[in-house]
Design an enzyme around this catalytic site. Structure first.
Site, short mmCIF file in Angstrom:
data_model
loop_
_atom_site.label_atom_id
_atom_site.label_comp_id
_atom_site.label_asym_id
_atom_site.label_seq_id
_atom_site.Cartn_x
_atom_site.Cartn_y
_atom_site.Cartn_z
N CYS A 312 -46.90 9.82 122.40
CA CYS A 312 -45.84 8.86 122.71
C CYS A 312 -45.91 7.65 121.78
O CYS A 312 -46.36 6.57 122.16
CB CYS A 312 -45.89 8.41 124.16
N CYS A 492 -38.63 9.81 123.23
CA CYS A 492 -39.41 8.62 123.53
C CYS A 492 -38.50 7.60 124.20
O CYS A 492 -37.65 7.00 123.55
CB CYS A 492 -39.97 8.07 122.21
P1 FAD Z 1 -52.35 16.56 128.52
O1 FAD Z 1 -51.19 16.41 129.45
O2 FAD Z 1 -53.09 15.33 128.14
O3 FAD Z 1 -53.31 17.63 129.18
C1 FAD Z 1 -54.46 18.15 128.56
C2 FAD Z 1 -55.32 18.81 129.62
O4 FAD Z 1 -56.34 19.57 128.97
C3 FAD Z 1 -56.02 17.81 130.52
O5 FAD Z 1 -55.80 18.12 131.88
C4 FAD Z 1 -57.49 17.96 130.15
O6 FAD Z 1 -58.39 17.73 131.23
C5 FAD Z 1 -57.55 19.39 129.66
N1 FAD Z 1 -58.68 19.64 128.76
C6 FAD Z 1 -59.18 18.81 127.82
N2 FAD Z 1 -60.25 19.37 127.25
C7 FAD Z 1 -60.42 20.58 127.83
C8 FAD Z 1 -61.39 21.61 127.66
N3 FAD Z 1 -62.40 21.51 126.80
N4 FAD Z 1 -61.27 22.73 128.42
C9 FAD Z 1 -60.26 22.85 129.32
N5 FAD Z 1 -59.34 21.89 129.51
C10 FAD Z 1 -59.43 20.76 128.78
N6 FAD Z 1 -44.28 11.63 127.00
C11 FAD Z 1 -42.94 11.62 127.25
O7 FAD Z 1 -42.29 12.64 127.12
N7 FAD Z 1 -42.28 10.51 127.66
C12 FAD Z 1 -42.93 9.35 127.84
O8 FAD Z 1 -42.33 8.36 128.23
C13 FAD Z 1 -44.34 9.30 127.60
N8 FAD Z 1 -45.03 8.16 127.76
C14 FAD Z 1 -46.38 8.15 127.62
C15 FAD Z 1 -47.08 6.98 127.85
C16 FAD Z 1 -48.45 6.93 127.76
C17 FAD Z 1 -49.18 5.66 128.01
C18 FAD Z 1 -49.18 8.13 127.44
C19 FAD Z 1 -50.68 8.10 127.39
C20 FAD Z 1 -48.49 9.29 127.17
C21 FAD Z 1 -47.09 9.32 127.25
N9 FAD Z 1 -46.35 10.48 126.98
C22 FAD Z 1 -44.99 10.49 127.18
C23 FAD Z 1 -47.02 11.63 126.34
C24 FAD Z 1 -47.33 12.79 127.29
O9 FAD Z 1 -48.03 12.36 128.41
C25 FAD Z 1 -48.16 13.83 126.51
O10 FAD Z 1 -47.51 14.13 125.30
C26 FAD Z 1 -48.34 15.11 127.33
O11 FAD Z 1 -49.06 14.83 128.51
C27 FAD Z 1 -49.05 16.16 126.49
O12 FAD Z 1 -49.36 17.29 127.24
P2 FAD Z 1 -50.66 18.20 126.89
O13 FAD Z 1 -50.66 19.29 127.88
O14 FAD Z 1 -50.70 18.48 125.46
O15 FAD Z 1 -51.88 17.21 127.17
#
Ligand code: FAD
Ligand code: UQ1
Length: 581
Positions: A312, A492
């Protein structure tokens, strides 16, 4: 071809012909082992023809000839060594497949129980009960051979991470195939709605609104493996868990998110949460942002942004605008000095949104300091140190005093991804930006923040990526080429003031991809409706839309079937396939 799967990494078959090799490749096999001595019978195809066919399809090929009824321990050791060295999954064959199965059984005896071996081979169609006395002698007798088989469980699909990407991908898969065998490996007991943290830092949401028990978001029918993945063994189609257990898969989906590198900024971890130092990038810290904003009525507030890529990319600014808006409403904005210290050279990566943002920068009297990369924080002295790159490319060090410091931490791929064979040079899980399939391991896919696709790392991107990954994984499981393509969509919602948002939506190359007509939401102007969506609609869209396989405005674009994919099975290689338009 009559294939009998013993483990996710090894299948065996009766005699195969050179013409079968393409089919084997299309089913995901990456290596062939020939266990038949040459000239055993007249109808036997020449080994050289099989070798040539394997090489033509990019498969490893090895000969470990064993005489029927005379499989030696040395043969078994050689077989085990080959399995450790060759790319997996491996297809081994002899006249009936029994010698290949026997080699596996003998080479596995030091590691697996005799019962497990006999069960696995029986399930594959080979009754090796007569081998029991030999297996009994070998059981536990030899130290495990490096790369030898470990006890393991296997699933059709293994998903790494139960975050936005992992849960959404599982939901999209189950929507298409409700009985699919899926395991999600996720160590955490809580699932976080991170997009809500900006609103927690802005005093709009409570942090409890942004969290659910992980058990509640796991789709029904999915097996939740409560563990962390430590390593990948893609040659064997296995992931290794922290305790050394292995999980086999036919298709792997990587969605472990990214890593927040708090320790790359000296002194930051020690002072985070006190001395006026905060971050909306942490569930437990976002409420402190709002507390600081409310308690400050004069002084200096610095908001930092690290080098890209980050998740983000607008979040550091969102925290700043909502804080400035709160000071403005409290009548204290005039006594606040606000500075945006950005390691990059522009306010936002897509130029069309910059004018609307600049209006707010001017309205709030914000000072912009580009090429300022935060390197250290001294909480007690209330100073932040920046590496500043000048126009000549020279770097100098600048120290700034603060009363409030909102830090967006440096970010990178998780260490266990960086050090894995799945990573690209920058450490991210390497994928084709369009199909999200790994270019070197055709049974591996990735989505979300950890993947190498050059989109904006957001949950909004995940919402569009999940159906693409689901469609392509199911194609791969059938031995077909991936046809669903992702256009790089990310979004965003820039909270420029409480009640208004600039809703940036764009794809690869910064192409604007608005979801709504301009009369409803003009994405280049602050919009009240977009705020309403962020506050009231996006959370249910996340929990009850993308986590339930409801793919509203997110159906994947499909490439047409190529004639080759229709007609010749060997042409639809399970391996890396770039879409052809
Ligand atoms: P995540 O959702 O972070 O999930 C990753 C998962 O993998 C976690 O549960 C973790 O525990 C697990 N994991 C890690 N390591 C391991 C391992 N070794 N083995 C097994 N599991 C593991 N996006 C938007 O669309 N709109 C917004 O307004 C927005 N605002 C945001 C504001 C903030 C402050 C933040 C921090 C993020 C924001 N985002 C927004 C971004 C969005 O949250 C992320 O892009 C999204 O969560 C990514 O998804 P992901 O599954 O890749 O990662
Ligand atoms: C979105 O889809 C999404 O995830 C579900 C977000 O995170 C919660 C967002 O912030 C945004 C902006 C979208 C995009 C959705 C629409 C309807 C514009």
């Amino acid at each position: 071809m009559d294939i009998h799967r013993i483990t996710p990494g090894l299948s065996v078959a009766p005699q195969i012909a050179p013409a079968d090799i393409g089919l084997a490749a299309s089913q995901g096999f990456r290596s062939i082992v020939n266990n038949r001595p040459a000239g055993e019978s007249e109808e036997q195809p020449a080994a050289d023809a099989i070798r040539e066919a394997a090489e033509a399809h990019g498969l490893d090929y090895r000969e470990i000839p064993v005489v029927s009824g005379q499989v030696t321990d040395a043969d078994a050791a050689e077989f085990s060594k080959a399995l450790g060295e060759m790319k997996g999954p491996v297809l081994a064959f002899c006249r009936t497949g029994t010698r290949s199965a026997t080699l596996w059984a003998l080479s596995s005896a030091p590691l697996l129980s005799v019962e497990a071996i006999l069960e696995a081979t029986k399930a594959a169609g080979y009754d090796l009960t007569a081998l029991r006395p030999r297996l009994d002698k070998l059981e536990g007798a030899v130290a495990p051979v490096a790369g030898g088989f470990q006890p393991q469980v296997a699933h059709e699909v293994v998903i790494v991470g139960g975050g936005a990407g992992g849960i959404a991908a599982a939901a999209s898969l189950l929507k298409r195939q409700p009985d699919l065998d899926i395991a999600i490996v996720e160590p955490r007991a809580q699932h976080y709605y991170q997009p809500g943290w900006t609103l927690v830092g802005g005093g709009v949401f409570e942090r409890a609104d942004t969290m659910k028990p992980m058990a509640d978001v796991m789709p029904k029918g999915v097996k939740w493996v409560r563990a962390a993945v430590a390593a990948f063994d893609p040659a064997r189609s296995e992931v290794v868990l922290e305790d050394g257990e292995r999980l086999g898969y036919r298709a792997l989906i990587c969605a472990p998110g990214l890593q927040l590198d708090w320790n790359k900024v000296d002194g930051l971890s020690e002072t985070l949460g006190k001395n006026g130092v905060t971050s909306n990038y942490r569930f437990d810290m976002a409420p402190y942002t709002w507390k600081l904003v409310q308690s400050l009525d004069r002084g200096k507030a610095i908001f930092t942004q690290p080098p890209m890529p980050i998740k983000c990319a607008g979040a550091p600014q969102k925290a700043m605008y909502l804080s400035a808006d709160a000071w403005s409403r409290a009548g204290t904005l005039g006594d606040m000095e606000i500075e945006f210290c950005n390691a990059g050279a522009a306010l936002f990566g897509v130029k069309e949104y910059v004018p609307a943002l600049m209006n707010y920068v001017e309205r709030y009297g914000i000072g912009l300091s580009f090429q300022h990369n935060l390197t250290a924080v001294d909480g007690e002295a209330k100073t932040a140190t920046f590496a500043v790159t000048g126009p000549d490319g020279e770097t100098s060090t600048v120290e700034k005093r603060f009363d409030m410091l909102h830090v967006c931490p440096p970010q990178s791929a998780p260490d266990f991804i960086k050090s894995s064979p799945l990573a690209n040079a920058a450490g991210w899980v390497e994928v084709s930006p369009e199909t999200l399939q790994h270019p070197r391991f055709g049974d591996v896919f990735a989505l979300g923040d950890a993947c190498s696709a050059p989109n904006a790392k957001t949950a909004a991107a995940v919402r569009k990526q999940a159906p693409v990954v689901a469609t392509n994984v199911l194609a791969a499981l059938k031995g077909e080429a991936p046809r669903a393509v992702y256009d790089g969509y990310g979004s965003c919602p820039l909270t420029v003031e409480r009640g208004r948002i600039v809703l940036a939506e764009f794809g690869y190359g910064g192409k604007l991809l608005p979801s709504f007509p301009r009369w409803l939401v003009d994405s280049q102007q602050p919009s009240r409706l977009a705020w309403l969506m962020k506050e009231k609609m996006f959370p249910p869209l996340y929990w009850y839309g993308m986590f339930k396989g409801r793919e509203w405005l997110a159906g994947p674009e499909m490439l047409p079937m190529t004639p080759a994919a229709h007609e010749a099975p060997e042409a639809c290689d399970f391996g890396p396939t770039q879409p052809q338009r």
